[in-house]
Design a protein around this motif. Sequence first.
Motif, PDB file in Angstrom:
ATOM      1  N   SER A  80      45.227  46.500 -31.987  1.00 54.00           N
ATOM      2  CA  SER A  80      46.458  45.863 -32.467  1.00 54.00           C
ATOM      3  C   SER A  80      46.170  45.062 -33.730  1.00 54.00           C
ATOM      4  CB  SER A  80      47.025  44.916 -31.409  1.00 54.00           C
ATOM      5  OG  SER A  80      47.563  45.651 -30.334  1.00 54.00           O
ATOM      6  N   PHE A  81      47.124  45.110 -34.657  1.00 56.23           N
ATOM      7  CA  PHE A  81      47.066  44.256 -35.839  1.00 56.23           C
ATOM      8  C   PHE A  81      47.892  42.995 -35.589  1.00 56.23           C
ATOM      9  CE2 PHE A  81      46.111  48.333 -37.947  1.00 56.23           C
ATOM     10  CZ  PHE A  81      45.061  47.948 -38.774  1.00 56.23           C
ATOM     11  N   LEU A  82      47.384  41.852 -36.056  1.00 58.96           N
ATOM     12  CA  LEU A  82      48.152  40.607 -36.022  1.00 58.96           C
ATOM     13  C   LEU A  82      48.340  40.150 -37.469  1.00 58.96           C
ATOM     14  CD1 LEU A  82      46.171  38.631 -33.262  1.00 58.96           C
ATOM     15  CD2 LEU A  82      47.958  40.335 -32.942  1.00 58.96           C
ATOM     16  N   ASP A  83      49.530  39.646 -37.770  1.00 56.85           N
ATOM     17  CA  ASP A  83      49.758  39.069 -39.090  1.00 56.85           C
ATOM     18  C   ASP A  83      49.567  37.557 -38.979  1.00 56.85           C
ATOM     19  OD1 ASP A  83      50.579  38.184 -41.542  1.00 56.85           O
ATOM     20  OD2 ASP A  83      52.325  39.524 -41.653  1.00 56.85           O
ATOM     21  N   LEU A  84      48.525  37.059 -39.637  1.00 62.29           N
ATOM     22  CA  LEU A  84      48.201  35.632 -39.526  1.00 62.29           C
ATOM     23  C   LEU A  84      48.691  34.845 -40.743  1.00 62.29           C
ATOM     24  CD1 LEU A  84      44.461  35.991 -38.378  1.00 62.29           C
ATOM     25  CD2 LEU A  84      46.520  36.126 -36.979  1.00 62.29           C
ATOM     26  N   SER A  85      49.359  35.550 -41.689  1.00 62.28           N
ATOM     27  CA  SER A  85      49.682  34.932 -42.986  1.00 62.28           C
ATOM     28  C   SER A  85      50.391  33.588 -42.869  1.00 62.28           C
ATOM     29  CB  SER A  85      50.561  35.882 -43.807  1.00 62.28           C
ATOM     30  OG  SER A  85      49.993  37.168 -43.838  1.00 62.28           O
ATOM     31  N   ASP A  86      51.312  33.502 -41.942  1.00 62.06           N
ATOM     32  CA  ASP A  86      52.117  32.280 -41.869  1.00 62.06           C
ATOM     33  C   ASP A  86      51.610  31.283 -40.833  1.00 62.06           C
ATOM     34  OD1 ASP A  86      53.772  33.298 -43.817  1.00 62.06           O
ATOM     35  OD2 ASP A  86      55.022  34.348 -42.344  1.00 62.06           O
ATOM     36  N   ALA A 145      36.213  45.091 -41.320  1.00 56.02           N
ATOM     37  CA  ALA A 145      35.551  43.905 -40.765  1.00 56.02           C
ATOM     38  C   ALA A 145      35.305  44.089 -39.268  1.00 56.02           C
ATOM     39  CB  ALA A 145      36.402  42.655 -41.018  1.00 56.02           C
ATOM     40  N   SER A 146      36.245  44.711 -38.582  1.00 57.89           N
ATOM     41  CA  SER A 146      36.051  44.915 -37.145  1.00 57.89           C
ATOM     42  C   SER A 146      34.920  45.916 -36.892  1.00 57.89           C
ATOM     43  CB  SER A 146      37.349  45.350 -36.468  1.00 57.89           C
ATOM     44  OG  SER A 146      37.528  46.741 -36.577  1.00 57.89           O
ATOM     45  N   GLU A 147      34.773  46.881 -37.786  1.00 61.54           N
ATOM     46  CA  GLU A 147      33.636  47.815 -37.680  1.00 61.54           C
ATOM     47  C   GLU A 147      32.326  47.038 -37.805  1.00 61.54           C
ATOM     48  OE1 GLU A 147      33.830  51.121 -37.157  1.00 61.54           O
ATOM     49  OE2 GLU A 147      36.018  50.955 -37.058  1.00 61.54           O
ATOM     50  N   LEU A 148      32.289  46.136 -38.794  1.00 67.37           N
ATOM     51  CA  LEU A 148      31.081  45.334 -38.999  1.00 67.37           C
ATOM     52  C   LEU A 148      30.811  44.442 -37.787  1.00 67.37           C
ATOM     53  CD1 LEU A 148      31.570  44.328 -42.753  1.00 67.37           C
ATOM     54  CD2 LEU A 148      29.851  45.900 -41.830  1.00 67.37           C
ATOM     55  N   PRO A 176      35.638  43.821 -23.386  1.00 71.98           N
ATOM     56  CA  PRO A 176      35.096  43.253 -24.624  1.00 71.98           C
ATOM     57  C   PRO A 176      35.860  43.756 -25.844  1.00 71.98           C
ATOM     58  CG  PRO A 176      33.674  45.027 -23.840  1.00 71.98           C
ATOM     59  CD  PRO A 176      34.784  44.896 -22.835  1.00 71.98           C
ATOM     60  N   VAL A 177      36.156  42.865 -26.790  1.00 73.13           N
ATOM     61  CA  VAL A 177      36.843  43.279 -28.014  1.00 73.13           C
ATOM     62  C   VAL A 177      36.096  42.749 -29.238  1.00 73.13           C
ATOM     63  CG1 VAL A 177      39.095  43.194 -26.873  1.00 73.13           C
ATOM     64  CG2 VAL A 177      38.344  41.240 -28.224  1.00 73.13           C
ATOM     65  N   SER A 178      36.385  43.371 -30.384  1.00 77.64           N
ATOM     66  CA  SER A 178      35.907  42.862 -31.666  1.00 77.64           C
ATOM     67  C   SER A 178      37.123  42.522 -32.504  1.00 77.64           C
ATOM     68  CB  SER A 178      35.088  43.925 -32.394  1.00 77.64           C
ATOM     69  OG  SER A 178      34.024  44.350 -31.592  1.00 77.64           O
ATOM     70  N   ILE A 179      36.986  41.491 -33.332  1.00 72.15           N
ATOM     71  CA  ILE A 179      38.097  41.136 -34.218  1.00 72.15           C
ATOM     72  C   ILE A 179      37.604  41.127 -35.660  1.00 72.15           C
ATOM     73  CG2 ILE A 179      39.828  39.386 -34.809  1.00 72.15           C
ATOM     74  CD1 ILE A 179      39.921  38.517 -31.964  1.00 72.15           C
ATOM     75  N   GLY A 180      38.348  41.838 -36.509  1.00 76.84           N
ATOM     76  CA  GLY A 180      38.068  41.829 -37.937  1.00 76.84           C
ATOM     77  C   GLY A 180      39.220  41.148 -38.652  1.00 76.84           C
ATOM     78  N   ILE A 181      38.897  40.327 -39.641  1.00 80.77           N
ATOM     79  CA  ILE A 181      39.939  39.590 -40.349  1.00 80.77           C
ATOM     80  C   ILE A 181      39.774  39.782 -41.850  1.00 80.77           C
ATOM     81  CG2 ILE A 181      40.801  37.252 -40.865  1.00 80.77           C
ATOM     82  CD1 ILE A 181      40.027  36.591 -37.920  1.00 80.77           C
ATOM     83  N   GLY A 182      40.911  40.030 -42.538  1.00 79.44           N
ATOM     84  CA  GLY A 182      40.844  40.232 -43.977  1.00 79.44           C
ATOM     85  C   GLY A 182      42.217  40.175 -44.606  1.00 79.44           C
ATOM     86  N   PHE A 220      45.288  39.325 -42.264  1.00 71.66           N
ATOM     87  CA  PHE A 220      45.490  40.191 -41.108  1.00 71.66           C
ATOM     88  C   PHE A 220      44.289  40.153 -40.183  1.00 71.66           C
ATOM     89  CE2 PHE A 220      47.712  42.220 -44.696  1.00 71.66           C
ATOM     90  CZ  PHE A 220      49.005  42.273 -44.186  1.00 71.66           C
ATOM     91  N   ALA A 221      44.561  40.341 -38.886  1.00 73.77           N
ATOM     92  CA  ALA A 221      43.470  40.515 -37.928  1.00 73.77           C
ATOM     93  C   ALA A 221      43.644  41.855 -37.234  1.00 73.77           C
ATOM     94  CB  ALA A 221      43.480  39.389 -36.898  1.00 73.77           C
ATOM     95  N   LEU A 222      42.536  42.544 -37.015  1.00 73.92           N
ATOM     96  CA  LEU A 222      42.574  43.727 -36.163  1.00 73.92           C
ATOM     97  C   LEU A 222      41.770  43.424 -34.909  1.00 73.92           C
ATOM     98  CD1 LEU A 222      43.347  46.661 -35.596  1.00 73.92           C
ATOM     99  CD2 LEU A 222      41.130  47.299 -36.512  1.00 73.92           C
ATOM    100  N   VAL A 223      42.440  43.529 -33.765  1.00 71.80           N
ATOM    101  CA  VAL A 223      41.753  43.347 -32.486  1.00 71.80           C
ATOM    102  C   VAL A 223      41.495  44.734 -31.912  1.00 71.80           C
ATOM    103  CG1 VAL A 223      41.877  42.308 -30.197  1.00 71.80           C
ATOM    104  CG2 VAL A 223      43.022  41.207 -32.128  1.00 71.80           C
TER     105      VAL A 223
END
Length: 424
Positions: free
Chosen positions: A108-114, A153-156, A138-144, A7-10
Motif C-alpha cells: 500500500s502507498f500512503l500519502d504523507l505530504s500533509d 527505498a522499500s527494496e533497499l 513482517p513489512v518494509s517501509i520505503g519513503i521518498g 510518499f510511503a510504500l508499505v
Amino acid sequence: MPSNKLFALVDCNNFFVSCERIFRPELVGKPVIVASSNDGCAVARSNEVKSLGIPMGAPVFKYKEIIASNKIIIFSGNFHLYGDISRRLTQFLSQQAPTIEVYSIDESFLDLSDMVIPDIKKWAENIVQRIFREIGVPVSIGIGPTKTLAKLASELAKKNPNNSGVVVTSAGDLSLEQVKVEDIWGIGRMNAPKFRVAGIDNALDIANSNRTKIRNIVGSVMGERLYLELSGIACYSVGTETKPQKVISATRTFGHDTSQAYIVESALADLAARACLNLRKDGQLTERVSIFVSSNRFKKGYSKISRSVRLDYPSANSGQIISLANNLFSQIYNPKTKYHRAGVILSELSPENNSLQVNLFDAQASIKQMSNNSLMKDVDTINKRFGRGKIHYATQDNSKDWLPRKKDASPAYTTHWEELPKIH
DNA sequence: TCTGGGGTCCTAGGACCC
DNA sequence: TCTGGGGTCCTAGGACCC
C-alpha cells in the motif's frame, strides 16, 4: 524543481509465506515455498529459499532435488487466507495516514505530504513494529518524494537487514546506485537490456541522464515518467478511490489435460460462475463475454483459440453467461486438441445502477433482466451463508476432472473455526 | 509426469467519416 | 496520368506489475 510531496510504500516481506507462518510459527527461520495453482510454480519464497537460488515463479518440479535436500516446506496457495490478512493490514494502515492506496494484496502507498511528522524514520519504524505485533507479518517501509523513489527505498529496506525495515530516500541519493536497472519499478525483462546497452546500469544513472533519452529507450511516455519520478518530480499521486475494474476474468490450468468436450464445458461453466460472482461483488455488469482454450504452451503444436460475443444488454447473470461461454466453445471445439487451460473474460463493464435506462425501449428485456438480477442476489446470499458453490448450475457438475491439483493446502484458519489448531 | 492467475496502461494500425 | 488529409474510435498486441 524539488517536490514537496512525501510518499510511503508499505510492502510485506514474502507475504504468502509470512501468512502461513502466522499459524505455524515453528516455520520461522525454515525454508518455505508457497506454490501456485496446481502446485506448479513458486509464487512466494522465504529468505532461506531465496538464498538457495530458487527464483520467483520457478517451476517446482525443476527444483525437486534442492527442495528435498534442504527440507523445504511447500504450501499450496491458500489465497482466501492471504486476502483476509491483507484486509486486516489495510484496515490498520487506513488509521495511520489520511490517504492510502491499496496497490496490491501485499503493498500500500500512503500519502504523507500533509502530515506533520517530526521524525519520519522513527514514525515508520514504529509502524513496522506494530504491524508485526498486531497482525503478525513482517513489512518494509520505503519513503521518498515520489512513488517510484518510495518503492526503491522499500527494496533497499528489504535488502539490508540492518536498517530496521525502513529506508528514507530522496532524489539524487547515492544509495540509488545500488538499485540495478532490472530491479527498478517499471523496467522489465524486455527493456532492462536496452538500458545496459546505453550504458545505464542503475537508478542513479537514470536520474543523471535526460528525459528524451530515457523516453526513447522505453519507447513510450512511460520512460519520461520514469525519469521524472527518479529525479524527484512526482508524476503519480496516491489514488484513494477504488476504481471499478475494467476487466474481470477467471482462468485455470487443468489438473489433467483433456480432449473431452464435457470436461472443458464444466470448467468453463465454473470459471464463468466465478467471474460473474466477482462481477456482482464489484457492482458491475458486463457487455462482452470472451473465452479462450489452449493446449500446453510448453509442448509442440501449442495453440490458443479465443472467441467473444457482445450481449444485447448488460448482465451479471451466471446462467446466461455460462450458456454463452459454452456456446462459444462449441464453435471452436476440436476433439484432437489436448486442452490444458481455459478462461472466461468479462469486459466492457458498467456499474449496475446505471443500466436500467439502457432498455427503455424494450420493457420485456428490462423486466427479465431485473428478475434475473434479483435471482442472482438470492443465490449469492445463500452461498455466502452456507458455503461457496452450495447453489450452482448443472453444467458445473458435469465433471470435476479438470480441477487443479492441490496437494499441500493449509487449513482455512481465518474462515473456519474447526480448522484452527487445537489449543491445549 | 510436473511450468499460475489477475490485472493495467500504452501504441500502432485499421476502419470510418468528412 | 493525376489519386488528400485530418480526426476519432476501436482493437490487438506488447510490456509491465504483483
